[in-house]
Design a protein around this motif. Structure first.
Motif, PDB file in Angstrom:
ATOM      1  N   GLY A 146       0.904  -1.383   0.508  1.00  0.00           N
ATOM      2  CA  GLY A 146      -0.181  -0.320   0.358  1.00  0.00           C
ATOM      3  C   GLY A 146       1.122   1.856  -0.007  1.00  0.00           C
ATOM      4  O   GLY A 146       0.527   2.420  -0.125  1.00  0.00           O
ATOM      5  N   ARG A 147       2.221   1.136  -0.445  1.00  0.00           N
ATOM      6  CA  ARG A 147       3.180   2.327  -0.197  1.00  0.00           C
ATOM      7  C   ARG A 147       3.553   2.949  -1.349  1.00  0.00           C
ATOM      8  O   ARG A 147       3.387   1.653  -2.204  1.00  0.00           O
ATOM      9  N   LEU A 148       3.694   3.530  -1.951  1.00  0.00           N
ATOM     10  CA  LEU A 148       3.480   4.801  -3.331  1.00  0.00           C
ATOM     11  C   LEU A 148       5.363   4.767  -3.146  1.00  0.00           C
ATOM     12  O   LEU A 148       5.616   5.277  -2.693  1.00  0.00           O
ATOM     13  N   THR A 149       5.840   4.705  -4.383  1.00  0.00           N
ATOM     14  CA  THR A 149       7.619   4.891  -4.568  1.00  0.00           C
ATOM     15  C   THR A 149       7.584   5.558  -5.649  1.00  0.00           C
ATOM     16  O   THR A 149       7.077   4.277  -6.807  1.00  0.00           O
ATOM     17  N   GLY A 150       7.947   6.786  -6.865  1.00  0.00           N
ATOM     18  CA  GLY A 150       8.305   6.873  -7.862  1.00  0.00           C
ATOM     19  C   GLY A 150       8.214   8.306  -7.814  1.00  0.00           C
ATOM     20  O   GLY A 150       8.098   9.295  -7.042  1.00  0.00           O
ATOM     21  N   THR A 151       8.671   8.741  -9.128  1.00  0.00           N
ATOM     22  CA  THR A 151       9.233   9.733  -9.211  1.00  0.00           C
ATOM     23  C   THR A 151       8.407  10.107 -10.534  1.00  0.00           C
ATOM     24  O   THR A 151       8.668   9.729 -11.727  1.00  0.00           O
TER      25      THR A 151
ATOM     26  N   ALA B 156      -0.051  16.517  -0.063  1.00  0.00           N
ATOM     27  CA  ALA B 156       0.970  17.431   1.389  1.00  0.00           C
ATOM     28  C   ALA B 156       1.837  16.189   1.817  1.00  0.00           C
ATOM     29  O   ALA B 156       2.757  16.820   2.123  1.00  0.00           O
ATOM     30  N   ASP B 157       2.089  15.428   1.571  1.00  0.00           N
ATOM     31  CA  ASP B 157       3.096  14.364   1.592  1.00  0.00           C
ATOM     32  C   ASP B 157       3.715  13.712   0.589  1.00  0.00           C
ATOM     33  O   ASP B 157       4.789  13.221   1.046  1.00  0.00           O
ATOM     34  N   ALA B 158       3.534  14.568  -0.459  1.00  0.00           N
ATOM     35  CA  ALA B 158       4.679  13.877  -1.494  1.00  0.00           C
ATOM     36  C   ALA B 158       5.520  15.198  -1.609  1.00  0.00           C
ATOM     37  O   ALA B 158       4.752  16.738  -1.382  1.00  0.00           O
ATOM     38  N   THR B 159       6.180  15.169  -2.600  1.00  0.00           N
ATOM     39  CA  THR B 159       7.040  16.056  -2.654  1.00  0.00           C
ATOM     40  C   THR B 159       6.807  16.820  -3.998  1.00  0.00           C
ATOM     41  O   THR B 159       6.836  16.399  -5.202  1.00  0.00           O
ATOM     42  N   VAL B 160       6.175  17.885  -4.338  1.00  0.00           N
ATOM     43  CA  VAL B 160       5.200  18.170  -5.490  1.00  0.00           C
ATOM     44  C   VAL B 160       6.732  19.495  -5.313  1.00  0.00           C
ATOM     45  O   VAL B 160       7.226  20.788  -4.543  1.00  0.00           O
ATOM     46  N   THR B 161       7.344  19.880  -6.576  1.00  0.00           N
ATOM     47  CA  THR B 161       8.741  20.553  -7.022  1.00  0.00           C
ATOM     48  C   THR B 161       7.890  20.920  -8.703  1.00  0.00           C
ATOM     49  O   THR B 161       8.294  20.937  -9.438  1.00  0.00           O
ATOM     50  N   PRO B 162       7.386  22.252  -8.039  1.00  0.00           N
ATOM     51  CA  PRO B 162       7.288  22.817  -9.241  1.00  0.00           C
ATOM     52  C   PRO B 162       8.302  23.187  -9.747  1.00  0.00           C
ATOM     53  O   PRO B 162       9.641  23.819 -10.108  1.00  0.00           O
TER      54      PRO B 162
ATOM     55  N   ALA C 194       4.304  20.352 -12.889  1.00  0.00           N
ATOM     56  CA  ALA C 194       5.872  20.623 -11.199  1.00  0.00           C
ATOM     57  C   ALA C 194       6.231  18.981 -11.689  1.00  0.00           C
ATOM     58  O   ALA C 194       5.736  18.245 -12.048  1.00  0.00           O
ATOM     59  N   ASP C 195       7.267  18.583 -11.261  1.00  0.00           N
ATOM     60  CA  ASP C 195       8.065  16.799 -10.963  1.00  0.00           C
ATOM     61  C   ASP C 195       6.912  16.539  -9.535  1.00  0.00           C
ATOM     62  O   ASP C 195       6.955  17.417  -8.573  1.00  0.00           O
ATOM     63  N   VAL C 196       6.546  15.244  -9.220  1.00  0.00           N
ATOM     64  CA  VAL C 196       6.200  14.775  -7.858  1.00  0.00           C
ATOM     65  C   VAL C 196       6.667  13.978  -7.845  1.00  0.00           C
ATOM     66  O   VAL C 196       6.775  12.487  -8.919  1.00  0.00           O
ATOM     67  N   ARG C 197       7.608  13.614  -6.590  1.00  0.00           N
ATOM     68  CA  ARG C 197       8.312  12.945  -6.491  1.00  0.00           C
ATOM     69  C   ARG C 197       7.006  11.851  -4.924  1.00  0.00           C
ATOM     70  O   ARG C 197       6.845  12.418  -3.537  1.00  0.00           O
ATOM     71  N   LEU C 198       7.229  10.570  -4.944  1.00  0.00           N
ATOM     72  CA  LEU C 198       6.447   9.026  -3.815  1.00  0.00           C
ATOM     73  C   LEU C 198       7.464   8.722  -3.517  1.00  0.00           C
ATOM     74  O   LEU C 198       8.293   8.169  -3.611  1.00  0.00           O
ATOM     75  N   ASP C 199       8.247   9.404  -1.864  1.00  0.00           N
ATOM     76  CA  ASP C 199       8.663   8.198  -0.917  1.00  0.00           C
ATOM     77  C   ASP C 199       8.258   7.506   0.150  1.00  0.00           C
ATOM     78  O   ASP C 199       7.907   7.532   0.794  1.00  0.00           O
TER      79      ASP C 199
END
Length: 360
Positions: free
Chosen positions: A142-147, A174-180, A191-196
């Motif tokens: 149930g945990r997502l990882t990727g960019t 808010a839990d993801a890293t959203v980089t405009p 934006a680039d989105v990273r899921l850790d």
């Protein structure tokens, strides 16, 4: 659908008038241009007015799920008006694409999107064509990882929809890293989105077809936005050339200029027909919708760029200035030209759909 009526209905005309009035009052080009200096104060207020006050966020949501129960034809009219003002709102990304991914899902998220309480974005690059390769995001326990890069609507979204392992999961933005990222078109900033290893909630189990259908609909309705943009460019250019004088006569009276405007007017009307047919097939659930969507994008995306280029050139010196809004339309048109598949990608798709050999 040979009997399809492409004329606008009275309901659509009333909807257009309402949306145009709000945008005229609240989406001045001067304020839109400020986005290129980093001032995004216009975005939230304008979206709330459209989504909640006018109820446009729920146009494509069934009434029993809290929406308006309208069709793609009404959504197309809204997008035409948004294109006319290059409005910096996530209607296409949230109220169309994300909403259509969720339309058959259970749970409260669809209703929250319909009410304007939340905004969502599907994590696929803006350039992704219907039936193109989807980004790879891994899911474990149930945990997502990727960019995923070049996402439209992610900056404005409260919720991100992530396609992984054939399903769609929702995660809080808010839990993801959203980089405009600095974008050519800052009215639809990417934006680039990273899921850790972010915990996601399963919202659609067998989702690949739903995602592909949403991208088809997005491409079809994007054509209506491009039509609105092109029509504004044509109308504003004609108005300017009637007033601008050279050698004692209106510039619009010169034969060469008349020819260019006539060719552009024919192109805009043809683009309108293609976009209306694409929206009509979606509204009717017609099997021709996939073909109509690609036909519309194959033609309209290039026409919108031509209209914007003509607007800049035929406005002459003033068209090249930052103060004139023509540059906003050219940037949106160029960005839309590669959104949801290039014209070439759609032509290649059409070749396969109608059994033509794909160029080698």
């Amino acid at each position: 659908m040979s009997d399809t009526n492409l004329l606008y209905t009275e309901v659509e005309d009333d909807l257009r008038a309402t949306v145009r009035k709000l945008l005229t009052d609240r989406c001045d080009p001067v304020v839109v241009t400020a986005l290129y200096d980093g001032d995004r104060s216009l975005v939230d207020g304008l979206w709330k007015a459209l989504a909640a006050e006018l109820g446009l966020a729920g146009l494509l949501v069934p009434e029993d799920r809290g929406g308006a129960g309208a069709s793609a034809l009404e959504a197309a009219v809204v997008l035409e008006e948004l294109g006319r003002t290059v409005a910096p709102v996530p209607f296409l990304t949230s109220a169309v694409i994300a909403t259509l991914v969720l339309r058959d899902s259970d749970g409260p998220l669809l209703g929250q999107l319909a009410s304007g309480e939340k905004t969502a974005a599907l994590l696929v690059p803006l350039s992704t064509a219907p039936h193109g390769a989807l980004p790879t995001v891994t899911v474990a326990d149930g945990r997502l990882t990727g960019t995923v890069t070049s996402i439209a609507g992610a900056i404005e979204a409260d919720t991100l929809l992530v396609f992984a392992d054939g399903a769609v999961f929702s995660v809080a933005a808010a839990d993801a890293t959203v980089t405009p990222v600095v974008s050519l078109d800052m009215t639809r900033q990417l934006a680039d989105v990273r899921l850790d290893g972010i915990a996601g909630e399963l919202v659609v189990a067998d989702a690949e077809q739903a995602v592909q259908d949403a991208l088809v609909a997005g491409a079809a309705l994007l054509a209506s936005e491009q039509v609105g943009l092109a029509r504004w460019c044509l109308e504003e250019t004609v108005t300017y050339l009637k007033e601008r004088k050279q050698f004692g006569r209106a510039v619009g009276g010169f034969q060469a200029i008349k020819h260019r405007l006539a060719d552009l007017a024919i192109g805009v009307e043809s683009a309108t027909a293609a976009a209306r047919y694409a929206a009509a097939t979606l509204a009717a659930g017609d099997e021709d919708a996939v073909v109509a969507s690609s036909v519309a994008q194959a033609y309209v995306s290039d026409l919108a760029v031509l209209a914007a280029e003509e607007a800049v050139q035929l406005h002459a010196g003033i068209g090249m200035t930052w103060e004139h809004p023509a540059h906003l339309y050219l940037k949106r048109a160029k960005a839309d030209q590669i959104a949801l598949g290039t014209a070439g990608a759609h032509r290649a798709r059409l070749a396969g759909l109608v059994d033509l050999p794909t160029p080698q």
